[in-house]
Design a protein around this motif. Structure first.
Motif, mmCIF file in Angstrom:
data_model
loop_
_atom_site.group_PDB
_atom_site.id
_atom_site.type_symbol
_atom_site.label_atom_id
_atom_site.label_comp_id
_atom_site.label_asym_id
_atom_site.label_seq_id
_atom_site.Cartn_x
_atom_site.Cartn_y
_atom_site.Cartn_z
ATOM 1 N N ALA A 133 -57.659 -56.784 -2.835
ATOM 2 C CA ALA A 133 -56.650 -55.955 -2.758
ATOM 3 C C ALA A 133 -56.054 -56.109 -1.426
ATOM 4 O O ALA A 133 -56.910 -56.547 -0.413
ATOM 5 C CB ALA A 133 -56.558 -54.516 -3.036
ATOM 6 N N PHE A 194 -53.877 -49.020 -5.561
ATOM 7 C CA PHE A 194 -52.478 -48.922 -6.237
ATOM 8 C C PHE A 194 -51.648 -47.787 -5.529
ATOM 9 O O PHE A 194 -52.404 -46.882 -4.911
ATOM 10 C CB PHE A 194 -52.812 -48.283 -7.576
ATOM 11 N N VAL A 543 -48.091 -54.535 -6.157
ATOM 12 C CA VAL A 543 -49.073 -54.112 -7.138
ATOM 13 C C VAL A 543 -48.448 -52.977 -7.778
ATOM 14 O O VAL A 543 -47.863 -52.073 -7.140
ATOM 15 C CB VAL A 543 -50.698 -53.475 -6.411
ATOM 16 N N TYR A 572 -54.033 -62.188 -9.636
ATOM 17 C CA TYR A 572 -52.697 -61.643 -9.414
ATOM 18 C C TYR A 572 -51.486 -62.142 -9.943
ATOM 19 O O TYR A 572 -50.583 -61.810 -10.231
ATOM 20 C CB TYR A 572 -52.444 -61.504 -7.831
#
Length: 584
Positions: A133, A194, A543, A572
Motif C-alpha cells: 500500500a 483503505f 484504493v 493493483y
C-alpha cells in the motif's frame, strides 16, 4: 463506464493499459524459452527458470511446535505489486520463521531475490501476512508485514517498509512502523489499507488471532470485551500518524475473534468501503457496513442466515455480473467421504443450539458463497454452485482467469500435519500415550514424539470455472492447478504483461508455485481490458475505486481492494475478461 470510490475522488488520467483485442502484441522477453503450456490454462514454472527459489520451511522443535502455538502450520502470504514503477509487478513472499522475501521482476517471468539490498530482511520473528500500500501517499507502494507467534511483544511488532525509490535498479525501503503508529505488537494475521472515512488518505484495518488454546477459552459471547493483544483494530490516518479508533468506530476486539481472513468491498453500493472478517472457531464472522460518519454497523447476524464455521480465507467480488459484490469464504469440509470420516467430527445438537442462543449464529463447516441479494441480505448458494467442499482451505480468490467474462474461484489447500485426524486424537487420549511421552511421568512431555506420530497428507488446490449461471465446474486438473501441496497464501497479478492474471502460491515446506496463465495463447477469442487507476492527494493509487464496464445489457465490475484471500494482497492493475465482446 467508470465509477468513483470514496477512496479515489479523482481517477483521471485513467490509463487503459491494453485495448480490447484478440492479441497482446509481442511476447515477453524470454517467453520462447519458458516451459510449454501442455494444453493447461496454467503452467507451473520451475524456480530454476523464474529465480523464485523461496520455500516457507517450518521447522519443529520440542519448544516450538503446534502444541505450543496453535497456528504453527498456517503458512505465509503473498503480495504482488509494482514496487519499481516500471509497469510490471514484483513478488513479496513471507516465511513464518525467516521473514519477507522480495523478488524483483526482470521481465519474462525472470525474478531476482533483492531482499537484502532492498532492506527488508528480518530475523527472529514469526511472520504472517503481507500487504502492499502507498501508506505515505508519495506515489510508491510500501510493504506492511504482520507478525505473531510466541516471541516477546517487541518481536511481534508489525513492520512498515517505506519505499525510498530506486537505487541501482532496486527499490530500497526504510522501516518506519513505529513512526507511523502502526508497530502493533498483537498477534496479527493480516492488514488492509483503505480510506474508510473519505478524507483522501488510507487508514488501516488489522485482524489478529489469539494464541491461547481454544479449549482454554470459554465458549461465551465476549464480543464487546476488548483484548489488548487479540481481536481486531481500526487505525485512522491522521496526517501521517495512525490512531487506534477501534472502539469508537464500532469494531469488535475480543479474545474470541480468531481472525484469519480479511476482505473489503462496497457490498451495499453506497460508495463507502465495507469490511468482512473471517473468524476461526466458534466466534462468527463480522460484516461491517460503513455508516459514513466514521463508524461501522456490524450486521452479519441480520444479513446472512448461515455462515462458515472455521472461516479461513475470504474474497469479495461480483460472481454473476449483476453489479452486486458477493462474498466467498473458505472452510474445512472435505470433498471425499474418506477424508470426511477420518478428519472431521461434529458437535452435538445441544451444543449447537447453545451457541446459537449465545449469539454465535448458525455456522456450518463448509465454504459459503454468499450471493448478494441487493437488499442488505445474502443467500448462501455454495452447495448449488458446487464450491462448498475443498477440505482444509486457506486463500480464496475470485478472478476471471480464462478471460471469458465470468469470474472464477481459486482455493489454496492443505495443512502440514493431520492435527484433526480422529485416529490420532484417539491416540492422544490414551493413558499409554501420555506415559510414553513423559517416560512414565518422570520427564517433561516429549512433544517431538507426539508430532512424529501425526499423519501428513498433501492436498490439491482447487480451481472452479464459472459457468455463467451461478454454478461452477471443478477445473483443477484441466487448468493444471492440482499438484498436491500444503498451500496457504496466494495472490494473482499479470506478471509478464500479457493481459492474463498469473498466480503465485506460498507453500509450507515446498517451493512457492509461480503459475503462468496461458489464456492469451490458448483462448485467443477471449478479449480483455486492463485498467490502472490514478487518484489524487494522499491516495494516488485510488484504493477503493469501483470500475464498471458496460456492453449492452452486460456489465463487469471490479473494486480496487488489494487485500484478499489469506494473508495476501493482489496486484493493483485491474484485469477484466470480457469474452467475445469487442465494443464497450
Amino acid at each position: 463506464m467508470f465509477h468513483r470510490g470514496r477512496g479515489a475522488q479523482h481517477l483521471a488520467p485513467l490509463v487503459l493499459l491494453l485495448a480490447l483485442a484478440a492479441c497482446s502484441g509481442a511476447p515477453a522477453k524470454g517467453a520462447d524459452s519458458a516451459p510449454p503450456a501442455n494444453g493447461k490454462l496454467f503452467t507451473l514454472l520451475p524456480s530454476s527458470y523464474t529465480g523464485v527459489r523461496f520455500a516457507n520451511r517450518v521447522a519443529e522443535t520440542g519448544d516450538a511446535n503446534v502444541f505450543k502455538y496453535r497456528n504453527y502450520y498456517n503458512g505465509g502470504g503473498v503480495a504482488i505489486g509494482d514496487l519499481t514503477g516500471d509497469g510490471l509487478p514484483e513478488i513479496v513472499l513471507t516465511s513464518n520463521q525467516d521473514g519477507p522475501y522480495l523478488y524483483l521482476n526482470l521481465h519474462g517471468f525472470q525474478f531476482r531475490d533483492v531482499t537484502g539490498p532492498a532492506g527488508v530482511r528480518e530475523r527472529d520473528r514469526w511472520t504472517t501476512g503481507v500487504t502492499l500500500a502507498d501508506v505515505n501517499g508519495d506515489g510508491r507502494l510500501d510493504i506492511y508485514v504482520c507478525h505473531a507467534g510466541l516471541k516477546p511483544g517487541i518481536a511481534r511488532a508489525n513492520t512498515l517498509y517505506i519505499n525510498q525509490g530506486l537505487q541501482d535498479g532496486v527499490p530500497v525501503f526504510r522501516e518506519e512502523a513505529a513512526a507511523f503508529g502502526i508497530a502493533d505488537s498483537g498477534y496479527s494475521t493480516q492488514a488492509a489499507f483503505f480510506d474508510y472515512d473519505g478524507d483522501g488518505d488510507v487508514d488501516l484495518f488489522l485482524i489478529r488471532n489469539s494464541p491461547r488454546p481454544v479449549a482454554s477459552v470459554a465458549v461465551r459471547n465476549m464480543r464487546t470485551i476488548r483484548d489488548p493483544l487479540g481481536g481486531h483494530r481500526l487505525y485512522r490516518n491522521d496526517g501521517g500518524r495512525f490512531v487506534d479508533v477501534s472502539e469508537q468506530a464500532g469494531i469488535y476486539g475480543p479474545e474470541i475473534g480468531f481472525g484469519l481472513g480479511l476482505a473489503l468491498g462496497d457490498v451495499n453500493r453506497d460508495g463507502r468501503p465495507d469490511v468482512y472478517v473471517a473468524n476461526d472457531f466458534f466466534e462468527r464472522d463480522y460484516l461491517y457496513i460503513n455508516r459514513g460518519n466514521g463508524t461501522f454497523d456490524e450486521v452479519l447476524d441480520r444479513a446472512m442466515p448461515v455462515s462458515s464455521y472455521f472461516s479461513m480465507g475470504v474474497d469479495i467480488a461480483d460472481i454473476d455480473n449483476d453489479g452486486w459484490p458477493d462474498i466467498y469464504v473458505s472452510d474445512m469440509l472435505p470433498e471425499d467421504d474418506y477424508r470426511l470420516k477420518a478428519t472431521s467430527s461434529f458437535e452435538p445438537w445441544g451444543l449447537y443450539q447453545d451457541k446459537v442462543r449465545e449469539g454465535f449464529g448458525h455456522q456450518l463447516m463448509r465454504n459459503t458463497l454468499e450471493h448478494n441479494n441487493g437488499d442488505g441480505t445474502f443467500s448462501d448458494i455454495g452447495w448449488l454452485a458446487g464450491v462448498s467442499r475443498t477440505d482444509w482451505s486457506w486463500a480464496a480468490l475470485i478472478a476471471d482467469f480464462d478471460l471469458d467474462g465470468h469470474k472464477d474461484i481459486f482455493v489454496a489447500n492443505g495443512l502440514k500435519r493431520d492435527v484433526t485426524a480422529q485416529d490420532y486424537l484417539a491416540f492422544l487420549g490414551t493413558d499409554q500415550t501420555l506415559l510414553s511421552a513423559t517416560r512414565g511421568g518422570t520427564q517433561r512431555v516429549d512433544f517431538m514424539s507426539l508430532i512424529n506420530a501425526m499423519g501428513s497428507t498433501k492436498l490439491s488446490d482447487y480451481a472452479f470455472r464459472n459457468n455463467g449461471d451461478r454454478t461452477f465446474t471443478n477445473a483443477s486438473s484441466a487448468w493444471g492447478l492440482d499438484l498436491p501441496n500444503f498451500s496457504n497464501g496466494a495472490a494473482y497479478g499479470d506478471l509478464d504483461g500479457d493481459g492474463a492474471a498469473d498466480l503465485v502460491v506460498n507453500n509450507v515446506d515446498d517451493e512457492a508455485f509461480v503459475y503462468r496463465n496461458n489464456a492469451r495463447a490458448q483462448l485467443p477469442a477471449n478479449r480483455y481490458l486492463q485498467v490502472r487507476l490514478e487518484g489524487e492527494g494522499a491516495n494516488p493509487f485510488a484504493v477503493g475505486a469501483r470500475v464498471t464496464l458496460r456492453s449492452g445489457t452486460q456489465q463487469f465490475v471490479q473494486e480496487l481492494a488489494p487485500t484478499r484471500g489469506f494473508q495476501s494482497s493482489v496486484d493493483y492493475t485491474l484485469t477484466f475478461g470480457v469474452g467475445s465482446i469487442d465494443t464497450l
